[in-house]
Design an enzyme around this catalytic site. Structure first.
Site, short mmCIF file in Angstrom:
data_model
loop_
_atom_site.label_atom_id
_atom_site.label_comp_id
_atom_site.label_asym_id
_atom_site.label_seq_id
_atom_site.Cartn_x
_atom_site.Cartn_y
_atom_site.Cartn_z
N ASN A 130 1.10 10.01 -3.53
CA ASN A 130 -0.13 9.38 -3.47
C ASN A 130 0.40 7.71 -3.54
O ASN A 130 -0.42 6.77 -3.01
CB ASN A 130 -0.88 9.27 -4.86
CG ASN A 130 -1.75 10.63 -4.58
OD1 ASN A 130 -1.58 11.30 -3.62
ND2 ASN A 130 -2.67 10.69 -5.35
N LYS A 131 1.36 7.34 -3.90
CA LYS A 131 1.97 6.09 -3.98
C LYS A 131 2.30 5.45 -2.63
O LYS A 131 2.31 6.28 -1.51
CB LYS A 131 3.19 5.89 -4.91
CG LYS A 131 3.04 6.47 -6.30
CD LYS A 131 1.91 5.89 -7.17
CE LYS A 131 1.41 6.60 -8.19
NZ LYS A 131 1.93 6.91 -9.35
N ASN A 132 2.50 4.13 -2.42
CA ASN A 132 2.49 3.64 -1.20
C ASN A 132 3.90 3.90 -0.54
O ASN A 132 3.95 3.84 0.64
CB ASN A 132 2.49 1.90 -1.28
CG ASN A 132 0.97 1.61 -1.75
OD1 ASN A 132 0.34 2.15 -2.35
ND2 ASN A 132 0.78 0.16 -1.41
#
Ligand SMILES: *Cc1c(COP(=O)(O)O)cnc(C)c1O
Length: 384
Positions: A187-189
């Site tokens: 989910n992180k960038n």
């Protein structure tokens, strides 16, 4: 749900992995060395360059990264660590994991990050560290944070899990400060499937990180082995590192795209039913944040449905959404430690009313428009 509906379902988040990275992963799998090795070494070196040459060590999750940071700082039983109740529960869990005491303070309702005035007031002789979280990638006032830490001789362990590529006054988060922890969850960038990285102050800390990462072992020569601290099993595989390397090349573009989409969100929501009813938007930071998330706060007192029903309505329209997060002090684990409702009102309110809308690098402008139409429609339909 039918196939058609699934085909144009807009998820809350979707990682963008290019073909070159996929081919690179295949090469790693064929290479004969698939766990921590050359890819990981390269990933650490590139991360270190990204953070201005500071030492960087990888781990198999952001949670592991934070836990090891606390161990390197020598934090344990009897020590207090100040942090926020508005985070993923891992933030407070790692403090418990090392035997220390989490001291929570409320958030600033505008930034949704821990309120630094309250941090100062929560400092006691037992306080050893401040553990700030940059929710949605928005940093706290870093000058003030480090001024407080210096004055009270505290360590800072930054939970920058969401802040890969965020900046403070033009300087990258992670390129300065004390220990800075990142997560590479999908989910992180930036993702490495699972994973994390810790930016450290010096080679001594980096050596400790390597030791804690793998059973507390140090090796010398071909057969010299010693174990003098209790470590865990937290190393990052080369497959994961190769994914991370492929992502790092595109991080600037990923974050620029997020920013463009966020500006579009603000434009599209302007003057609509949701805002007229009192929906709150995130702080308009176009300088520092990497826009890890776009979180709105619903005007629940003006709606005849609750948040879950609101999210179900989005889902029916083919739009994913999420909650980041329920205030963590209301979980049973923390209630059993004396926390409870009414202690951190801003965090509780945000935890009850916030919805994370879709935002990811490969999302299109028309997706943003579709989400905004749906949000306004639902607000219109269910206004009291
Ligand atoms: C994602 C996240 C973590 C945990 O990272 P994992 O890689 O899932 O272990 C910790 N803190 C915050 C604020 C996060 O967003």
């Amino acid at each position: 749900m039918s196939q058609d509906q699934q085909a144009d379902y807009l998820p809350m988040v979707r990682p963008e992995i290019d073909e070159e990275t996929i081919a690179g992963v295949a090469d790693v799998l064929r290479s004969g060395w698939i766990t921590t090795g050359p890819q990981n070494q390269r990933f650490e070196a590139e991360l270190s360059a990204y953070f201005g040459g500071r030492p960087v060590k990888t781990f198999n999750s952001g949670t592991a990264t934070m836990e090891i940071a606390l161990r390197i700082a020598g934090i344990g039983p009897g020590d207090e660590v100040i942090t926020t109740p508005m985070s993923w529960v891992a933030t407070a869990n790692v403090i418990l994991e090392v035997g220390a005491t989490p001291v929570l303070v409320d958030i600033d309702p505008l930034t949704r990050n821990l309120d630094l005035d309250l941090v100062e007031r929560a400092i006691t002789p037992r306080t050893r560290a401040i553990l700030p979280v940059y929710l949605a990638g928005l940093p706290v006032d870093m000058d003030r944070l480090y001024a407080i830490a210096r004055e009270h001789k505290l360590r800072v362990i930054e939970d920058a899990a969401q802040a890969m590529g965020s900046t403070w006054k033009g300087r990258r988060i992670g390129s300065f400060g004390d220990m800075v922890s990142f997560s590479f969850h999908p989910n992180k960038n930036l993702t490495s499937i699972e994973g994390g990285a810790l930016v450290l102050n010096n080679e001594e800390e980096a050596k400790l990180a390597v030791k804690y990462r793998l059973q507390g072992i140090t090796r010398t020569g071909y057969d010299g082995m010693e174990c003098d601290v209790l470590g865990g099993k937290y190393n990052l595989t080369d497959v994961a590192a190769r994914v991370g390397l492929g992502q790092l090349q595109h991080l600037a573009r990923f974050n620029a795209q997020r920013l463009t989409l966020v500006r579009h969100y603000f434009e599209q929501l302007e003057g609509g039913a949701a805002l007229k009813l009192g929906t709150q938007l995130p702080p308009r930071d176009f300088e520092n944040s990497n826009w890890h998330m776009f979180q709105i706060m619903l005007p629940l007192d003006k709606l005849s449905i609750d948040r879950a029903a609101f999210m179900a309505q989005l889902h029916q329209r083919g739009i994913g959404s999420g909650v980041h997060y329920p205030a963590l002090h209301l979980f049973k684990l923390y209630r059993a430690r004396g926390f409870g409702p009414g202690m951190f009102l801003h965090a509780e309110q945000f935890g009850r009313a916030s919805v994370t809308l879709p935002l990811f690098s490969s999302m299109r402008r028309e997706d943003v428009e579709r989400v905004c139409r749906a949000v306004n429609e639902i607000c219109e339909q269910y206004r009291i």
